[in-house]
Scaffold this active site. Structure first.
Site, PDB file in Angstrom:
ATOM      1  N   TYR A  29       4.151  36.084  62.674  1.00 35.82           N
ATOM      2  CA  TYR A  29       4.046  34.966  61.728  1.00 35.82           C
ATOM      3  C   TYR A  29       5.405  34.286  61.588  1.00 35.82           C
ATOM      4  CZ  TYR A  29       6.271  37.766  58.007  1.00 35.82           C
ATOM      5  OH  TYR A  29       7.140  38.509  57.255  1.00 35.82           O
ATOM      6  N   CYS A  30       5.357  33.034  61.156  1.00 35.29           N
ATOM      7  CA  CYS A  30       6.574  32.276  60.847  1.00 35.29           C
ATOM      8  C   CYS A  30       6.372  31.652  59.474  1.00 35.29           C
ATOM      9  CB  CYS A  30       6.853  31.244  61.933  1.00 35.29           C
ATOM     10  SG  CYS A  30       5.554  30.003  62.135  1.00 35.29           S
ATOM     11  N   ALA A  31       6.923  30.481  59.240  1.00 38.77           N
ATOM     12  CA  ALA A  31       6.748  29.834  57.940  1.00 38.77           C
ATOM     13  C   ALA A  31       5.391  29.154  57.820  1.00 38.77           C
ATOM     14  CB  ALA A  31       7.865  28.822  57.694  1.00 38.77           C
TER      15      ALA A  31
ATOM     16  N   GLY B 242       3.218  28.397  61.065  1.00 42.99           N
ATOM     17  CA  GLY B 242       2.322  28.595  62.187  1.00 42.99           C
ATOM     18  C   GLY B 242       2.800  28.064  63.521  1.00 42.99           C
TER      19      GLY B 242
ATOM     20  N   TYR C  59       3.895  32.575  56.642  1.00 35.49           N
ATOM     21  CA  TYR C  59       4.313  33.181  55.391  1.00 35.49           C
ATOM     22  C   TYR C  59       3.964  32.302  54.193  1.00 35.49           C
ATOM     23  CZ  TYR C  59       7.184  35.307  51.796  1.00 35.49           C
ATOM     24  OH  TYR C  59       7.603  35.890  50.631  1.00 35.49           O
TER      25      TYR C  59
END
Length: 460
Positions: free
Chosen positions: A417-419, A421, A446
């Site tokens: 995951y990132c901030a 997508g 996130y």
């Protein structure tokens, strides 16, 4: 005076055309240079000089392309050590440009060879009317001193030089002098860059955190902490800017059949799919890496493949040339072709097509509960992770992931995951291309997780 800023949003990079009485200089040009030539012609200017504020790490500059097409003289700071013909300038050196006078100041810190360019216009009166600060002074920030372009110099040493460059040289300029930097918000060359692209010395003196009264030790600590991980290609781009590299050529891309693409892939080419990540997830060539053209395409492509690797593009029809140009801007020139008609190629050959698993937050929580050996990878930058992360996640920023692939279990169920997508789709596809068998990315990243009940107590 003619003065125009060219702002390239995908790299958050600014370049400039300055002219007077038929003579012009271009400062920090991007590699595809037609816009400067067109603007100079429209204003009746001859480009005499190409000025570089430093050896850029985030893009390969167009100084050689402009010199090749115009005969202009290339100008660098005297410590750049460029290996092609150029003029080296230092403190107090000047160039006349029609009625304008350009004065150079050595302002090391972001890099050892950094210079700033003062523009003196007799119609403005005494003192410089403008200063082009490169990556020394941004709007709201200053250049980071820790990038790989400064191999052999410590971040603390360069930060000390930056402290003195700012206070002893730039902050001695008149408050009304306009500040024109080389980057804006989104650049990896700083951490708090403003969305504004011009300011004044006085405004920066009042509002820029790095220019507030503080000791050198306090400044060093402030500008070296919390920086993002530098993209892997930065050292390559910086070295290319010093060398007599090949010129950028805008040639027609070769259209490749699927068998040709598969053969190139087997021989080590990276298949780079520039379609939007939800389209990629629905169906893509097995082993391809997804970096959507709609985002910071070139920068992220440079984080997940090594410079010099042959590249085959998969792209939405009509976007192939844009993708190739954007790769060329960071020096990734080995684009060998593009898959012709990818939709029909995938429909006709489903045996070569994969789908990427994408999980909603509820599905992810269920998987976390039911899968004891689940590996969760956070590919955001360290500053983002410090502000909050999913408990148990392993922090492996996207720029470091390629180098750390072998430290992970290729057979373990994995969620990245990132901030929001975009980066996680890149990371998931990268892991799949390296033989990981069970990889998903978290839809919305996130941000989505932390705004649900699941993320209510996640801050670490």
């Amino acid at each position: 005076m003619v003065f125009k800023q060219f702002y390239l949003g995908c790299l958050a990079q600014a370049s400039y055309l300055i002219g007077s009485e038929g003579e012009a200089a271009v400062v920090d040009p991007q590699r595809d240079v037609d816009q400067y030539l067109a603007e100079a012609a429209a204003k009746g200017l001859t480009i005499k000089y190409v000025l570089e504020t430093h050896l850029h790490a985030d893009f390969v500059s167009g100084h050689r392309e402009l010199a090749d097409r115009t005969g202009a003289e290339i100008v660098f700071g005297r410590k750049a050590g460029a290996t092609f013909p150029h003029r080296a300038v230092g403190d107090g050196d000047r160039l006349q440009l029609g009625k304008l006078m350009l004065e150079f100041k050595e302002t090391p810190g972001h890099t050892p060879e950094s210079i700033s360019i003062l523009v003196h216009d007799p119609e403005h009166g005494p003192g410089p009317s403008k200063v082009l600060t490169g990556d020394t002074l941004f709007i709201g920030d200053v250049g980071r001193p820790d990038l790989l372009s400064s191999v052999g110099r410590t971040a603390d040493e360069l930060a000390g030089q930056l402290y003195r460059s700012l206070r002893d040289k730039l902050l001695t300029l008149p408050d009304e002098a306009k500040v024109w930097p080389a980057h804006g918000a989104g650049s990896a060359c700083g951490k708090h860059l403003s969305t504004e692209t011009v300011s004044t010395i006085g405004e920066q003196r009042r509002t820029n955190y790095a220019l507030a009264p503080m000791s050198e030790a306090q400044f060093v600590d402030a500008v070296t902490q919390g920086q993002s991980v530098a993209p892997m290609y930065f050292s390559y781009a910086a070295s290319q800017n010093r060398l007599q590299h090949e010129l950028f050529h805008d040639e027609e891309l070769r259209q490749l059949t699927l068998p040709e693409v598969l053969e190139l892939q087997r021989d080590g080419a990276v298949v780079l799919d520039s379609r939007e990540h939800s389209v990629f997830a629905a169906g893509h060539l097995r082993g391809s890496v997804n970096v959507g053209l709609g985002g910071r395409f070139a920068e992220y492509a440079g984080e997940v493949m090594r410079a010099g690797t042959p590249i085959v593009l998969v792209a939405e029809p009509g976007t192939e040339d844009e993708a190739r140009t954007r790769l060329g801007r960071i020096g990734f020139d080995k684009v060998v072709g593009v898959l012709a008609d990818p939709w029909h190629a995938f429909v006709d050959h489903p045996e070569h097509v994969d789908r990427l698993s994408r999980l909603s937050v509820p599905a992810f929580e269920t998987l976390r509960r039911d899968t004891p050996d689940l590996v969760v990878i956070d590919v955001r930058n360290p500053g983002e992770v410090e502000a909050g992360t999913i408990p148990g996640a392993r922090a492996m920023s996207l720029p470091s992931l390629l180098e750390r692939v072998d430290a992970l279990d290729r057979d373990a169920p994995t969620v990245v995951y990132c901030a929001g997508g975009y980066r996680s789709s890149i990371a998931a596809s990268l892991l799949r291309s390296h033989g990981f068998t069970d990889v998903s990315d978290l839809i919305g990243g996130y941000t989505a997780w932390s705004t649900t009940g699941s993320g209510g107590s996640s801050v670490a």
